[in-house]
Design a protein around this motif. Structure first.
Motif, PDB file in Angstrom:
ATOM      1  N   UNK A  94       0.781  -1.183  -0.078  1.00  0.00           N
ATOM      2  CA  UNK A  94      -0.133  -0.044   0.038  1.00  0.00           C
ATOM      3  C   UNK A  94       0.853   1.242   0.074  1.00  0.00           C
ATOM      4  N   UNK A 101     -10.375   3.174   4.802  1.00  0.00           N
ATOM      5  CA  UNK A 101     -10.389   2.093   3.706  1.00  0.00           C
ATOM      6  C   UNK A 101      -9.618   1.059   3.609  1.00  0.00           C
ATOM      7  N   UNK A 104      -9.116  -1.390   6.353  1.00  0.00           N
ATOM      8  CA  UNK A 104     -10.190  -2.693   6.148  1.00  0.00           C
ATOM      9  C   UNK A 104      -9.585  -3.512   5.071  1.00  0.00           C
ATOM     10  N   UNK A 105      -9.253  -3.041   3.905  1.00  0.00           N
ATOM     11  CA  UNK A 105      -8.622  -3.834   2.959  1.00  0.00           C
ATOM     12  C   UNK A 105      -7.411  -4.605   3.333  1.00  0.00           C
ATOM     13  N   UNK A 108      -8.154  -7.707   5.568  1.00  0.00           N
ATOM     14  CA  UNK A 108      -8.263  -8.824   4.582  1.00  0.00           C
ATOM     15  C   UNK A 108      -7.541  -9.499   3.914  1.00  0.00           C
ATOM     16  N   UNK A 109      -6.490  -8.332   3.278  1.00  0.00           N
ATOM     17  CA  UNK A 109      -5.585  -8.841   2.546  1.00  0.00           C
ATOM     18  C   UNK A 109      -4.332  -9.935   3.309  1.00  0.00           C
ATOM     19  N   UNK A 136     -12.201 -13.281   1.901  1.00  0.00           N
ATOM     20  CA  UNK A 136     -12.302 -12.871   3.470  1.00  0.00           C
ATOM     21  C   UNK A 136     -13.176 -11.876   3.852  1.00  0.00           C
TER      22      UNK A 136
END
Ligand code: ATP
Ligand code: MG
Lengths: 200, 431
Positions: A94, A101, A104-105, A108-109, A136
């Motif tokens: 990232x 945002x 959260x992503x 999940x990753x 996920x």
């Protein structure tokens, strides 16, 4: 549901799988990672999750989940601290961190990575056909796992629970994985274990 | 039907789903019709080219991490439209009726394993979920709106409760007013005849004394010493001289007392103004005087009252309500004084407004209380002494009269409340 021999063998198998998983993860994110020695529990109710898990149960957490489907079947819960995995944003590719945002992503990753590393490793060691995965998702956020699990009966009342801690010391990051193996695949697992024991 | 050699490729081309295969560095190995139609690039054009060149909007380090995940872990990877609406910026699939500009997507990255059980490529499959996304977003908007409305309603409910409390307080005042007027009326009649009887009694006592004087005069001159002695003894026994004097005083004091009762009764009637909830031209000074009389008991031991009345015209108001405000201010002023102090009431006119100020030498109002004193139920007084409604009711009455209230307070020195009221109300008086 498992004999003592089976459990011992399973512990051994999972240890090896985790070692490989840690190794692959380290290569992927180019950082030294530590996976704790997995602990195995036979779970009968959410009560057991609570016991498996007293250290973190008091604090508010973010918990994600991902399921794996195949002969080896179940769900993994990944328990993060309230900060999620923000420390790892850069490692995960990232560029601009900090936004909600992204937070959260990002978790999940990371959930996907950890689940992949652990579950694929176990499948490989057990020589089971590899599982496929659902995407996920966020399970819950804010409360303690304990409070969330209170009174919730787990669907598969007899399941195997593997508890693993995942730690990246250089980034002061840690999270915890609960691999819940469903009742339906217990037989596949114990057969696979038997085959391995016989082959030794 | 026997599948032709390119049977499966035909299926893949026809799938209403995006399918792309890339290698470890992101060079495109394959893409299907769906990709061509949405991106405008033919399969031949993109073959072997970097996906980052074709789609410069893709965040490269993040995307590469997905590819690496697939290669290193031989594991799948995912994207979720809620966290990342799209990976490939394609135009919306509903160009006419849709609300969003682009195609929402969920992507799956999976390893393609070759015979050596090595990853030979990454299969990227993604579905258009604009429909679901739009519905979900609409739902979220709806939920947000509902939540907002709920909060608005909560605010309204609170306001309603406040209004109701004020209504209750006004009703209480009206009931007290009616009771007072009823009592006043009942007291008025007996007071009337006691008052006139007292008048006659005073005259009669004077006459009686005159007669007694004549008796004494005659007695001195014409009676026997024994008779005189008996009479003197009786006089002494009953303390006649004092009796004579006191009788007159008593009657006079009683007359004063009755007069005061009469005045209070008048004021009570005036104060409560039963039935007078109408706008009318009324004198502020009259209202102030009668209010002071009504609350005199509450203030007389606490404060001396100084009045600086200017010249005031009659103003258009609802007198009973304005009196209620005066009463609240004067009682608050008296309460603020701990032992003995002063209350100064001043009035005056400035342009088309008049002012009435009530200044006390009391405890003052602290900074943190200052902006709460007009709140309903805000009180610093012990339970039973204050309800905390006085100022909030006053505030609303003054607002209804198109005036305003000013407060100036120095803790430890005193407080001045000033009412400003227009002489005439703006044209449409009732709202
Ligand atoms: N003249 C004043 N000097 C000091 N404090 C005052 C004065 N007038 C009002 N206050 C403060 O404002 C508060 C609110 O006054 P308000 O008249 O609304 O209620 P209250 O007097 O406490 O009760 P009640 O409903 O009986 O009037 C008081 O409790 C007091 O703390
Ligand atoms: Mg008051």
């Amino acid at each position: 549901m498992f004999t003592r021999d089976q459990l011992n063998a399973l512990q051994e198998i999972i240890n090896i799988a985790m070692g490989q998983g840690a190794d692959r993860l380290a290569r992927l994110i180019e950082t030294f990672v530590v996976l704790s020695v997995p602990k195995l529990y036979a779970v009968k109710s959410s009560e057991d999750i609570h016991q498996a898990h007293q250290k973190m149960s008091e604090q508010p957490v973010i918990t994600t989940r991902q399921s794996f489907i195949g002969p080896f079947r179940g769900e993994v819960l990944v328990i993060f601290g309230v900060n999620g995995a923000n420390e790892l944003a850069e490692l995960m590719g990232y560029v601009d961190k900090g936004e909600e945002q992204i937070k959260e992503e990002l978790i999940l990753d990371l959930t996907n990575l950890l689940v992949g590393a652990c579950v694929s490793g176990i499948c490989e060691q057990l020589k089971l056909e590899s599982s496929t995965f659902s995407s996920p998702g966020l399970f819950f956020e804010g409360g303690s796992l304990d409070a969330f699990m209170q009174g919730k009966a787990l669907k598969d009342s007899k399941a195997l629970l593997v508890e693993i801690q995942f730690r990246i010391e250089s980034h002061a990051f840690a999270c915890e994985l609960l691999i819940c193996i469903s009742d339906a695949s217990i037989k596949a697992v114990s057969d696979a274990v038997d085959r391995l024991i016989d082959s030794v | 039907m026997i599948p032709a050699p390119n049977f499966f490729e035909g299926i893949i081309q026809q799938l209403n789903t995006g399918i792309v295969i890339v290698d470890q560095v992101g060079d495109i190995q394959f893409w299907n019709q769906f990709m061509k139609l949405n991106s405008g690039h033919d399969h031949e054009d993109v073959l072997g080219r970097s996906i980052y060149d074709i789609f410069p909007e893709i965040p490269q380090s993040w995307f590469q991490k997905k590819i690496d995940t697939v290669y290193t872990l031989q594991h799948m990877a995912f994207t979720d439209w809620k966290k990342r609406p799209y990976v490939f910026r394609f135009p919306t699939t509903r160009p006419i009726t849709g609300e969003v500009e682009f195609m929402y997507q969920n992507c799956t990255f999976s390893p393609l394993i070759n015979e050596q059980r090595k990853v030979a490529g990454v299969l990227i499959v993604f579905t258009d979920i604009t429909e679901v996304a739009e519905q979900t977003l609409a739902m979220e908007r709806l939920t947000n709106n509902l939540e907002k409305e709920k909060q608005e309603q909560q605010k309204l409910i609170t306001k309603l409760e406040e209004a109701q409390n004020q209504l209750l307080q006004s009703e209480k005042m009206a009931a007290i007013g009616q009771l007072a007027a009823g009592v006043a009326h009942e007291i008025n009649n007996p007071t009337g005849f006691v008052y006139s009887n007292m008048g006659s009694l005073g005259l009669m006592v004077e006459d009686l004394m005159a007669v007694i004087d004549v008796y004494e005069d005659q007695l001195c001159r014409n009676s026997t010493p024994e008779a005189q002695q008996t009479i003197n003894q009786a006089k002494e026994k009953y303390d006649f001289d004092y009796l004579k004097e006191d009788l007159v005083n008593l009657v006079k004091e009683s007359k004063d007392g009755i007069e005061r009762i009469k005045r209070i009764v008048e004021d009570l009637k005036g104060f409560s103004h039963v039935g007078e909830s109408d706008w009318q031209m009324a004198s502020i000074h009259k209202g102030l005087e009668s209010t002071l009389n009504v609350v005199w008991n509450e203030i007389k031991y606490k404060a001396e009252v100084e009045k600086h009345f200017g010249d005031l015209p009659e103003i258009e108001c609802i007198p009973s309500q304005i009196n209620q405000v005066f009463m609240n201010l004067v009682v608050n002023a008296a309460h603020s004084i701990e032992k003995k102090g002063k209350i100064v009431i001043s009035t005056g006119q400035k342009d088309q407004q008049i002012f009435i100020s009530v200044a006390d030498s009391g405890c003052g109002i602290s900074q943190e209380h200052m902006n709460r004193i007009f709140e309903p139920f805000f009180t610093t007084k012990p339970v039973g002494k204050g309800t905390g409604l006085g100022l909030s009711v006053s505030y609303n009455i003054i607002k209804k009269h198109h005036g305003h209230i000013e407060v100036d307070s120095r803790p430890g020195e005193g407080t001045t409340f000033t009412l400003w009221l227009p002489i005439l109300q703006p044209v449409q008086v009732e709202d």
